[in-house]
Design an enzyme around this catalytic site. Structure first.
Site, PDB file in Angstrom:
ATOM      1  N   HIS A 225      27.967 -47.014  17.628  1.00  0.00           N
ATOM      2  CA  HIS A 225      28.855 -47.751  16.717  1.00  0.00           C
ATOM      3  C   HIS A 225      30.313 -47.560  17.125  1.00  0.00           C
ATOM      4  O   HIS A 225      30.666 -46.615  17.828  1.00  0.00           O
ATOM      5  CB  HIS A 225      28.656 -47.325  15.261  1.00  0.00           C
TER       6      HIS A 225
ATOM      7  N   GLY B  81      33.029 -38.457  11.954  1.00  0.00           N
ATOM      8  CA  GLY B  81      32.800 -39.418  10.879  1.00  0.00           C
ATOM      9  C   GLY B  81      32.786 -38.807   9.490  1.00  0.00           C
ATOM     10  O   GLY B  81      33.203 -39.435   8.515  1.00  0.00           O
TER      11      GLY B  81
ATOM     12  N   ASP C 162      33.924 -42.583  15.414  1.00  0.00           N
ATOM     13  CA  ASP C 162      33.840 -42.581  16.872  1.00  0.00           C
ATOM     14  C   ASP C 162      34.888 -43.451  17.570  1.00  0.00           C
ATOM     15  O   ASP C 162      35.162 -43.240  18.754  1.00  0.00           O
ATOM     16  CB  ASP C 162      32.429 -42.982  17.325  1.00  0.00           C
TER      17      ASP C 162
ATOM     18  N   ARG D  87      33.656 -49.826  -6.310  1.00  0.00           N
ATOM     19  CA  ARG D  87      34.493 -49.301  -5.223  1.00  0.00           C
ATOM     20  C   ARG D  87      35.969 -49.403  -5.595  1.00  0.00           C
ATOM     21  O   ARG D  87      36.458 -50.474  -5.934  1.00  0.00           O
ATOM     22  CB  ARG D  87      34.213 -50.053  -3.932  1.00  0.00           C
TER      23      ARG D  87
HETATM   24 FE   FE2 Z   1      31.230 -38.760  16.620  1.00  0.00          FE
END
Ligand code: FE2
Length: 558
Positions: free
Chosen positions: A12, A301, A329, A441
């Protein structure tokens, strides 16, 4: 030295950045350009944007640095986990590990893709340990000479949690907890169990948590008495049976995506968030004990968990804290690009990152050209900040597109949707008309740094919206639409010297209303990446219930 940093793992958030002589020049996530959210493909568009911005060709690069080790160590670690029973070897697990290995191996871990796209280069191809890249991305942008550095994510090639001691421009490894004993994996598995997208929708669980009540026992899945924590991974994995078999036994059925949220789901979210906070605090406490340093840097993360970050910052055992805003990432590109500075006993550069505006920008000419292309009625504004403040004070929902795009998941006043936080209905209005997202949210405030103490109990210096703070009780009714149900907010403190245009917008809003705080959410629709180009902004503006768009020096109204 000219180095290119890349995140590419097929997992990702592919990204790229370019660093010249230790100074970050430009960074962008592939998703913003490709428009595929969390794009995991080879970041060819992001790399091209880096080279174009820095005005260099691929052959001029000294090093191309990937924020991952080669596919071999990932595969070897997976095989070891299967062999030792730490991860059950199911048909699907085994197939995924093997396919990932062969796919990355075939591409020479991205090096072959790079030369196919950008031609032959003499640049050295470097593959940096994933957690080292995260650790550099926190320490080398903190401005701290010495720091206890904590990295927590889903996984690296073999790492799940690591502790480092940053001092004198070096990073010494202190502790490594191997995958799959992973808080990130624990959280993302529950995110999926609750009917959301893992490695993407963890925010939703965090936002839902305050609606739940304490009492649910998650000890079959995570041991919080072990120092610093222990994840019972086999209970989380299907174990060859139906998905979530063990979780269903303890917690009842998994939630179907888009179905109703009931009390049980809220209580699970509460328990998962609570466990994550305890585990993170425990790791940070251990990092401080082992390094003897109370300045803390966080990345990975899990460090996007702003609620937990807020608790760490106010725990009393941390002096100074820096969380890499691109903690996921995408941010390993930033660390990987600096890894060559550690060669030959060298030192990392260390300059405090004070803003996130590292991406592309568009001139007024480019903006006007797009407005003309779509035959829109627009007007040129003599003072966009003051005009925007006036519209906000009138209760309008505004698209705000200015300057260089943010790097990292948060909109910080370059690609933002803005609204009046004083209106208690504004949360619902923005949700229903623009963001089309879940009711629970919360939205976040941007406020003048000078006003932080007046509105918040902590987080007086929070430029990245990456830690929460409690809104002062007497101010909760003043800014209800950015105060969460538990009295917290995820603030961005805006400094005049860092972003003068955005600061002035808030200042002008304050002059009109007496409240130097605005509601700021990212300029995108639900499930889409944040807008990148003027065309993206215009398309999003007309696909939503926004009232006006201030784009560069221009105003478009409906
Ligand atoms: Fe990572």
């Amino acid at each position: 030295m000219l180095t290119l940093g890349i995140n590419y793992s097929q997992m990702h958030d592919s990204s790229a950045c370019i660093v010249r002589d230790g100074e970050l020049v430009f960074a962008v996530a592939e998703e913003r350009i490709s428009r595929v959210k969390h794009d995991a493909g080879f970041p060819k568009n992001a790399i091209r944007a880096c080279l174009d911005f820095a005005n260099v060709r691929a052959e001029q690069l000294d090093e191309v640095c990937f924020g991952w080790q080669t596919a071999g160590p990932v595969f070897r670690h997976d095989l070891k986990c299967y062999a030792t029973g730490r991860m059950p070897l199911t048909y699907l697990n085994g197939l995924n590990s093997t396919l990932h290995f062969f796919s990355m191996w075939h591409q020479e871990n991205g090096a072959k893709k790079f030369s196919q796209q950008f031609g032959p280069t003499m640049a050295k191809m470097r593959f940096v340990d994933h957690h080292l890249a995260h650790a550099i991305s926190a320490y080398a942008y903190s401005g701290f000479d010495e720091a206890a550095v904590v990295v927590m994510d889903g996984r690296g090639a073999w790492e799940a949690t690591t502790i480092w001691h940053g001092h004198n421009g070096r990073l010494d490894p202190v502790l490594m907890i191997p995958f799959p004993d992973s808080v990130g994996y624990f959280y993302s598995t529950f995110t999926e169990f609750l009917g959301f997208q893992p490695n993407s929708d963890e925010w939703k669980v965090m936002g839902l948590a305050p609606y739940g009540k304490p009492g649910l026992d998650l000890s079959p899945f995570i041991d919080l008495k072990a120092a610093p924590y222990r994840v019972h991974t086999k209970q989380l994995i299907a174990n060859g049976a139906a998905p979530f078999a063990s979780m269903k036994t303890f917690l009842g059925p998994a939630r179907m995506a888009e179905s109703e949220i009931d009390e049980r789901h809220k209580d699970i979210a509460y328990a998962v968030q609570d466990a994550c906070e305890i585990a993170m605090l425990s790791v940070v406490r251990m990092a401080i004990e082992k390094t003897g340093c109370r300045n803390v840097c966080l990345a990975g993360g899990v460090a996007l968990n702003s609620k937990a970050n807020g608790k760490i910052a106010t725990s009393g055992f941390v002096d100074k804290m820096f969380v890499q805003p691109a903690a996921s990432d995408d941010g390993v590109a930033l660390g990987a690009a600096l890894a060559p500075y550690l060669d030959d006993n060298g030192r990392l550069p260390n300059k405090a990152m004070r803003h996130g505006y590292w991406g592309p920008c568009f001139s007024d000419e480019a903006v006007e050209s797009a407005l003309r292309t779509y035959k829109l009625r627009y007007m040129r504004l003599p003072d966009p900040a003051s005009a925007a403040a006036e519209l906000l004070a009138q209760g309008k929902i505004l698209g705000w597109f200015q300057g260089r795009m943010e790097f990292g998941p948060r909109a910080l006043g370059s690609r933002s949707i803005l609204a009046d936080p004083r209106d208690p209905e504004m949360n619902a209005k923005v949700n229903n008309a623009v963001k089309f997202r879940e009711w629970w949210r919360p939205f976040a405030p941007s406020l003048k740094k000078e006003a932080a103490g007046e509105y918040l109990e902590s987080a007086a210096d929070s430029p990245f919206m990456i830690l929460t703070a409690q809104v002062r009780p007497e101010k909760r009714a003043v800014i209800p639409s950015v105060t969460h149900v538990d009295g917290s907010a995820r603030p961005q403190t805006v400094e005049k010297e860092i972003n003068p245009l955005y600061w002035r917008l808030i200042d002008e809003f304050g002059k009109r209303t007496g409240v130097p705080v605005i509601m700021n959410t990212s300029f995108n629709l639900r499930g889409e990446a944040i807008v990148h180009t003027p065309t993206d902004a215009i398309r999003t503006f007309f696909s939503s219930g926004m009232d006006a768009l201030v784009i560069g020096s221009f105003l478009v109204e409906k």
